[in-house]
Design a protein around this motif. Structure first.
Motif, PDB file in Angstrom:
ATOM      1  N   UNK A 559      42.989  42.757  33.210  1.00  0.00           N
ATOM      2  CA  UNK A 559      43.380  44.172  33.110  1.00  0.00           C
ATOM      3  C   UNK A 559      42.479  44.939  32.149  1.00  0.00           C
ATOM      4  N   UNK A 560      42.193  44.305  31.016  1.00  0.00           N
ATOM      5  CA  UNK A 560      41.464  45.000  29.960  1.00  0.00           C
ATOM      6  C   UNK A 560      39.967  45.136  30.249  1.00  0.00           C
ATOM      7  N   UNK A 561      39.347  44.061  30.707  1.00  0.00           N
ATOM      8  CA  UNK A 561      37.889  44.037  30.820  1.00  0.00           C
ATOM      9  C   UNK A 561      37.358  44.069  32.257  1.00  0.00           C
ATOM     10  N   UNK A 562      38.039  43.375  33.154  1.00  0.00           N
ATOM     11  CA  UNK A 562      37.481  43.209  34.494  1.00  0.00           C
ATOM     12  C   UNK A 562      37.847  44.358  35.424  1.00  0.00           C
ATOM     13  N   UNK A 563      39.094  44.805  35.355  1.00  0.00           N
ATOM     14  CA  UNK A 563      39.565  45.830  36.289  1.00  0.00           C
ATOM     15  C   UNK A 563      38.739  47.114  36.228  1.00  0.00           C
ATOM     16  N   UNK A 564      38.450  47.655  35.034  1.00  0.00           N
ATOM     17  CA  UNK A 564      37.642  48.892  34.995  1.00  0.00           C
ATOM     18  C   UNK A 564      36.264  48.738  35.645  1.00  0.00           C
ATOM     19  N   UNK A 565      35.646  47.579  35.452  1.00  0.00           N
ATOM     20  CA  UNK A 565      34.322  47.351  36.026  1.00  0.00           C
ATOM     21  C   UNK A 565      34.406  47.306  37.544  1.00  0.00           C
ATOM     22  N   UNK A 581      33.837  44.611  45.807  1.00  0.00           N
ATOM     23  CA  UNK A 581      34.641  45.046  44.663  1.00  0.00           C
ATOM     24  C   UNK A 581      36.103  45.177  45.061  1.00  0.00           C
ATOM     25  N   UNK A 582      36.358  45.800  46.210  1.00  0.00           N
ATOM     26  CA  UNK A 582      37.741  45.962  46.693  1.00  0.00           C
ATOM     27  C   UNK A 582      38.374  44.599  46.952  1.00  0.00           C
ATOM     28  N   UNK A 583      37.619  43.731  47.571  1.00  0.00           N
ATOM     29  CA  UNK A 583      38.120  42.378  47.852  1.00  0.00           C
ATOM     30  C   UNK A 583      38.445  41.637  46.561  1.00  0.00           C
ATOM     31  N   UNK A 584      37.612  41.800  45.527  1.00  0.00           N
ATOM     32  CA  UNK A 584      37.836  41.134  44.246  1.00  0.00           C
ATOM     33  C   UNK A 584      39.099  41.651  43.565  1.00  0.00           C
ATOM     34  N   UNK A 585      39.309  42.971  43.616  1.00  0.00           N
ATOM     35  CA  UNK A 585      40.517  43.559  43.027  1.00  0.00           C
ATOM     36  C   UNK A 585      41.778  43.046  43.716  1.00  0.00           C
ATOM     37  N   UNK A 586      41.718  42.969  45.046  1.00  0.00           N
ATOM     38  CA  UNK A 586      42.877  42.460  45.786  1.00  0.00           C
ATOM     39  C   UNK A 586      43.146  40.998  45.462  1.00  0.00           C
TER      40      UNK A 586
END
Length: 590
Positions: A559-565, A581-586
């Motif tokens: 949440x802190x470091x990876x999500x914004x990137x 990027x979308x696939x990684x977030x999901x």
């Protein structure tokens, strides 16, 4: 075209269709029909397959070789379709015809199928059906049928009738002196197999006459096959019998004018050595082996070189060391300077296996100079072969002495202009590292491994990244944190994007072997800034790497470091970057 099915007779449809297809001009259609014979046989049932299909096929043996080859192969699987072993003999007629055709491939398939069917026949069926078939083939006017017969004698010999067994032995012996060289060659090729099923008493009498004729045949193609038959007979005889019956032919083969016969003897020498025993080996085979190592033909020296450690290990312990030192090592030293690279390559692949026999002092005195000579060879394959057996020498003389000679050769191979040579040495590095130890690796080879990560050939870079993972498995996580991971990660700012891509490839492999702390505090801080790389390929590989990292780190870090990137990569101008990027977030669940 009307078919029986049009007239309302469904039972004849498969045969009718098969007839039409086998009369078609299209070879591929006929071939496909033959390959569907099992399906047709199932549709017809066992009785109609025996009564209609098999006779029809027997009458249809007049086609392209490719079709006949497929037919010969299919018939070997037909025993269940004709009603099992009880009716298996109904398949012999078409296969007998196929065993006599001109094309070798068809005959070979027919013989294989006949042998397969013979296994399902009982003794009475062999007597009634197979033995007469073998005799017909063996006395056929055309040499093709006689060639096929040679492959069936062993299968037919499973009889209770002594008189018919004698007839089979006599018939086989006649083929060994057939007027056609190709028939004699076929008999020689099957000689050992037939000798293995007949009674030992007849091997020493009837079969030995036939063997001697083959071993003295005017055709070298027959004599070389007789060598293998001689090995098969030797296994059945006592040492005294071997000395009298087999060794005269072996002595003749050792000095045969044809190099192909000498080659076959060298190839089968280890089997012969085990068959005749230690006394004959000391008296004769040892001298023959030395002569083969010095043969005028490179092909003979090559195959003989490959047998050196096996031959030495099979010698009696009381003579082994002396024989190796006085008779074999002088040959080895000559072979290490042989004019043929194939000979040197063969020698390099096995010579280090002599180290356990020689012991430390003799290895240092006699084998190490050969080792150094082959390490300097102009052909990379020779150098690679010698390094691939390094552990044998390492266990005997220790790595300290060996490493002084080893490093220059590794460096040469690592920088070889042929990328396949560089690839081969890379793949060997983890094993080499485990033998050399961590200190030697860090001092001498670590920088070399890093150099490969920037190689101009992708396959080298890929192998180098796999190499990193294997080294972590070998030396442990603590070593990786201090010695290798920082060096790999330092490449992420390299001006050449290929280096940056290689960093990501290496990281992807390290994710599986490093701990969560290293992942969070060493690897992630390097990967995240690469999301702003100017090259799209780097950015979408960052997204893929972050997806894999997310599977192992805590939700808070994600949440802190990876999500914004990853969210910023979702807004990227490149479609591939957005997608990953979308696939990684999901996948990360954020």
């Amino acid at each position: 075209m009307a078919t029986p099915m049009d007239e309302g007779d469904d039972s004849l449809y498969p045969i009718a269709v098969l007839i039409d297809e086998l009369k078609n001009d299209d070879v591929q259609l006929r071939l496909n029909s033959i390959r569907r014979l099992s399906t047709i046989g199932l549709a017809l049932g066992e009785e109609r397959t025996r009564v209609e299909l098999v006779p029809f096929l027997n009458d249809s043996i007049d086609d392209e070789d490719e079709v006949l080859q497929a037919l010969a192969e299919e018939l070997g699987n037909f025993v269940p379709l004709v009603g099992g072993p009880e009716h298996a003999h109904t398949l012999l007629a078409p296969l007998e015809s196929l065993a006599g055709v001109e094309e070798t491939a068809v005959r070979e398939k027919a013989v294989l199928s006949l042998r397969k069917i013979a296994e399902s026949l009982d003794v009475a069926q062999l007597d009634t059906h197979l033995v007469p078939l073998v005799h017909r083939l063996a006395t056929g006017d055309w040499f093709t049928s006689r060639i096929s017969a040679c492959g069936l004698f062993a299968a037919a010999y499973r009889l209770n009738n002594d008189a018919k067994k004698a007839e089979l032995r006599q018939s086989f012996a006649q083929l060994c002196i057939d007027e056609t060289p190709m028939v004699r060659r076929a008999a020689a090729a099957k000689f050992g197999e037939f000798a293995g099923v007949i009674e030992p008493a007849f091997v020493k009498t009837e079969l030995m006459t036939a063997f001697t004729a083959l071993a003295q045949d005017e055709q070298d193609s027959v004599r070389l096959l007789a060598v293998e038959g001689g090995v098969a007979i030797a296994r059945l005889l006592t040492p005294a019998e071997n000395e009298t019956l087999i060794m005269p032919s072996v002595r003749a083969a050792a000095v045969d004018k044809s190099w192909r016969v000498r080659y076959m003897l060298a190839d089968k020498l280890i089997d012969l050595q085990r068959a005749v025993g230690t006394e004959i080996t000391k008296a004769d085979l040892l001298n023959f082996f030395v002569a083969l190592l010095k043969d005028n033909e490179a092909e003979v020296r090559t195959i003989a070189s490959q047998k050196i450690p096996d031959f030495a290990n099979n010698l009696d312990e009381d003579v082994r060391l002396n024989a190796v030192l006085t008779l074999m090592m002088p040959c080895v030293k000559e072979l290490s300077n042989d004019n043929s690279q194939h000979v040197r390559s063969a020698l390099a692949s096995v010579v280090m296996l002599l180290a356990p026999i020689l012991g430390r002092d003799h290895t240092v005195e006699h084998l190490l100079p050969v080792f150094l000579q082959l390490l300097k060879d102009e052909f990379p394959e020779v150098r690679l072969n010698i390094i691939s057996k390094l552990d044998c020498v390492n266990r005997v003389i220790g790595i300290d002495m060996l490493s002084q000679s080893l490093l220059p050769a590794i460096v040469d191979l690592a920088e070889d202009r042929q990328w396949r040579v560089r690839l081969a040495i890379i793949e060997y590095i983890p094993l080499l590292a485990s033998q050399l130890g961590v200190e030697f690796f860090d001092e001498k080879l670590s920088n070399l491994c890093m150099t490969w990560l920037g190689d101009c050939v992708f396959s080298i870079r890929e192998a180098a990244t796999l190499n990193i993972k294997k080294l972590v498995d070998t030396f442990g996580l603590d070593w990786a944190r201090s010695s290798i991971i920082p060096k790999v990660l330092s490449m992420y700012r390299h001006p050449n994007y290929l280096y940056r891509m290689t960093t990501l490839f290496a990281v992807n492999l390290l994710i599986d072997v490093v701990d969560v702390d290293s992942l969070t505090h060493m690897i992630l801080p390097v990967v995240l800034p690469m999301a702003k790389d100017t090259v799209p390929n780097v950015r979408f590989n960052v997204a893929k790497t972050l997806e894999k990292i997310a599977m192992r780190i805590s939700k808070d870090v994600i949440e802190t470091h990876m999500k914004p990137v990853l969210q910023s990569l979702q807004e990227d101008g490149d479609g591939d970057v957005k997608y990953f990027a979308t696939h990684a977030l999901e996948a990360a669940g954020v």
